[in-house]
Design an enzyme around this catalytic site. Structure first.
Site, mmCIF file in Angstrom:
data_model
loop_
_atom_site.group_PDB
_atom_site.id
_atom_site.type_symbol
_atom_site.label_atom_id
_atom_site.label_comp_id
_atom_site.label_asym_id
_atom_site.label_seq_id
_atom_site.Cartn_x
_atom_site.Cartn_y
_atom_site.Cartn_z
ATOM 1 N N LYS A 105 0.837 -1.194 0.000
ATOM 2 C CA LYS A 105 0.000 0.000 0.000
ATOM 3 C C LYS A 105 0.876 1.251 0.000
ATOM 4 O O LYS A 105 2.034 1.222 0.428
ATOM 5 C CB LYS A 105 -0.879 0.023 1.263
ATOM 6 C CG LYS A 105 -1.906 -1.081 1.351
ATOM 7 C CD LYS A 105 -2.643 -1.010 2.681
ATOM 8 C CE LYS A 105 -3.688 -2.106 2.806
ATOM 9 N NZ LYS A 105 -4.847 -1.864 1.921
ATOM 10 N N ARG A 123 -10.361 -11.628 1.750
ATOM 11 C CA ARG A 123 -11.262 -12.654 1.203
ATOM 12 C C ARG A 123 -10.615 -14.037 1.234
ATOM 13 O O ARG A 123 -11.307 -15.047 1.322
ATOM 14 C CB ARG A 123 -11.676 -12.272 -0.215
ATOM 15 C CG ARG A 123 -10.560 -12.223 -1.235
ATOM 16 C CD ARG A 123 -10.884 -11.353 -2.427
ATOM 17 N NE ARG A 123 -10.925 -9.940 -2.059
ATOM 18 C CZ ARG A 123 -11.225 -8.949 -2.904
ATOM 19 N NH1 ARG A 123 -11.537 -9.233 -4.162
ATOM 20 N NH2 ARG A 123 -11.221 -7.697 -2.507
#
Length: 499
Positions: free
Chosen positions: A276, A350
């Site tokens: 990030k 996920r």
């Protein structure tokens, strides 16, 4: 558990101590016991309201210092608005407004739990108490020096003057643990990542054993034996080993299938190899807001002895970019046997949920499952911070969640699922890929998760906009909101305990 406010219940006729808080409608009318307690200050209130243009609007407050005619250091009049439009969540808000008036050094407050048409019910008075405690919460354990006023109204002693003390105490015995659960969830989200890593998170969850919750902690070896390659792939770049914690509360009928709640617990998310940007990366300590909610919820249910069988499961990992970290292009095999091509290592939540959902579906055979995850920035683009995104394969479950959201004030908004979106996560090298690109990002994430519920009635709550960094409200001044605990406690109560 430390608490900023100590709440007790006294009769409406009790003499007020410290600050006196009363309620009026939009015509400045107060209840009979309140009028008696105000005595000579009734006229003072009218004059002050005129001077301050206070009209009793819901949640508005009139603050009078050193009021004449009443034994109180301050008099606070909170508007309740029109009696016909009063909602349960308004009482929570009123409690928060009252707590916001507690200044540094305040030691006592008396709240007249009475509306213009008479004494509040025990449940209404307890909603005031809950709002007080939620608003007063602060996470400042790492501050060694505090500025003037930062200590706020800590250690305040609040008396709620009620019409029926026994009824209020009984209601508080059930409602208090739910507030405790929210506070636990907030604490977990607010903790720094060097303190709260997977092993420590699992240890804290295991403290629920004291309340009768059955706890099973799966270490890396156990998860590897189960074939949980999706979850383990996320954590393989971290020096902190991953954990999965299964919590079980058996408060319902013996042998009855449980309901299940699953939380994403990424204790820190760098993004992995798909790292990030540095700006605001510190916020990724809160990427375990779903797991925090599940722990808080299990505390609430066990502490109030909910008459339901409930499983709570959390997958705990750190997503770090060392030489052993998962790479874009890797293919992992999930516990379900389905293979996943890793396109972006920052689509990691996920992967964690995939294995935990499958484990819960196969091992516990629940009536339904609800997962919570700070999963996508896309849901914030769609819904902002006022609603969590809800995806479901079951209309009945979705309807219950919508109702529970409106009742609790922790609102959800249903988003679409459909086979057309599945095409976006099909892979030419594996059964699926872990991201479908920019468009419909929160939807494709939910489509991914749906492949691991094995037909179980299921709902996915994307809480990226509501679990952390959401705007401050009358009942939450914290960065970590504890979102979901009250919502899911209400879901359990409405379906299993209020039939």
């Amino acid at each position: 558990m430390s608490d900023a406010i100590k709440v007790g219940f006294v009769p409406l006729s009790a003499a007020p101590r410290g600050i006196l808080v009363v309620f009026c409608d939009d015509g400045l009318k107060v209840g009979p016991a309140t009028a008696k307690a105000l005595g000579g200050a009734n006229e003072l209130v009218k004059r002050a309201a005129t001077a301050a243009a206070f009209k009793g609007k819901s949640g508005a407050a009139l603050d009078i210092l050193a009021p004449e005619g009443v034994k109180a250091t301050r008099l606070i009049v909170i508007g309740a608005g029109k009696a016909t439009s009063l909602k349960a969540n308004d009482l929570l808000k009123f409690g928060g407004v009252a707590a916001g008036k507690l200044a540094a050094g305040t030691s006592a407050m008396t709240i007249m739990a009475e509306l213009p048409d008479g004494a509040m019910t025990g449940e209404q008075a307890v909603a005031i108490a809950a709002g007080l405690r939620l608003r007063a919460y602060k996470f400042d354990r790492y501050k060694t020096k505090k500025k003037d006023g930062e200590e706020g109204g800590s250690r305040a002693d609040v008396s709620l003057a009620v019409g029926d003390v026994a009824s209020a105490k009984k209601a508080f015995a059930s409602a208090g643990p739910v507030v405790d659960g929210v506070i636990i969830a907030r604490d977990l989200v607010n903790e720094p990542p060097n303190v709260l890593y997977p092993e420590e998170f699992a240890r804290r969850a295991s403290l629920l054993r004291k309340l009768g919750v059955k706890i099973e902690v799966l270490d890396v070896r156990a998860m590897d034996k189960l074939g949980m390659g999706a979850l383990l792939g996320v954590g393989q770049g971290s020096a902190r080993p991953s954990r999965t914690v299964i919590m079980r509360w058996d408060g319902g009928k013996k042998g009855e299938a449980p309901v299940a709640f699953v939380g994403k617990g990424v204790c820190f998310d760098t993004g992995g190899i798909s790292i990030k940007p540095a700006g605001s990366m510190e916020d990724m300590k809160g990427d375990m807001g779903g797991a925090a909610c599940v722990v808080g919820l299990m505390h609430a249910l066990a502490a109030r002895k909910a008459k339901a069988n409930v499983v709570g499961a959390i997958g705990l990992v750190e997503n770090m970019p060392d030489g052993n970290a998962q790479r874009p292009g890797d293919i992992v095999t999930s516990m379900s046997g389905q293979t996943i091509e890793i396109i972006n290592t920052d689509a990691e939540g996920r992967l964690v949920l995939a294995d935990v959902l499958w484990y819960v579906a196969k091992k516990t055979k629940p009536k339904f499952m609800v997962d919570l995850a700070t999963l996508t920035g896309a849901i914030m683009v769609a819904l902002g911070t006022e609603h969590a995104g809800m995806f479901s394969n079951n209309d009945e479950l979705a309807g219950r969640l919508l109702t529970a959201g409106l009742e609790s004030g922790e609102k959800v908004w249903r988003m679409p699922l459909g086979p057309e979106y599945d095409k976006l996560i099909d892979s030419q090298f594996a059964d699926m890929k872990n991201t479908g690109g920019r468009h419909g990002g929160s939807i494709t994430a939910a489509q991914f998760l749906q492949r691991f519920v094995d037909g179980t009635p299921w709902a996915h709550l994307d809480i990226a906009g509501t679990a952390m960094g959401a705007p401050k409200t009358d009942i939450n001044q914290s960065w970590g909101s504890g979102y979901g605990v009250r919502l899911l406690d209400r879901l359990v109560a409405d379906h299993y305990e209020r039939k």
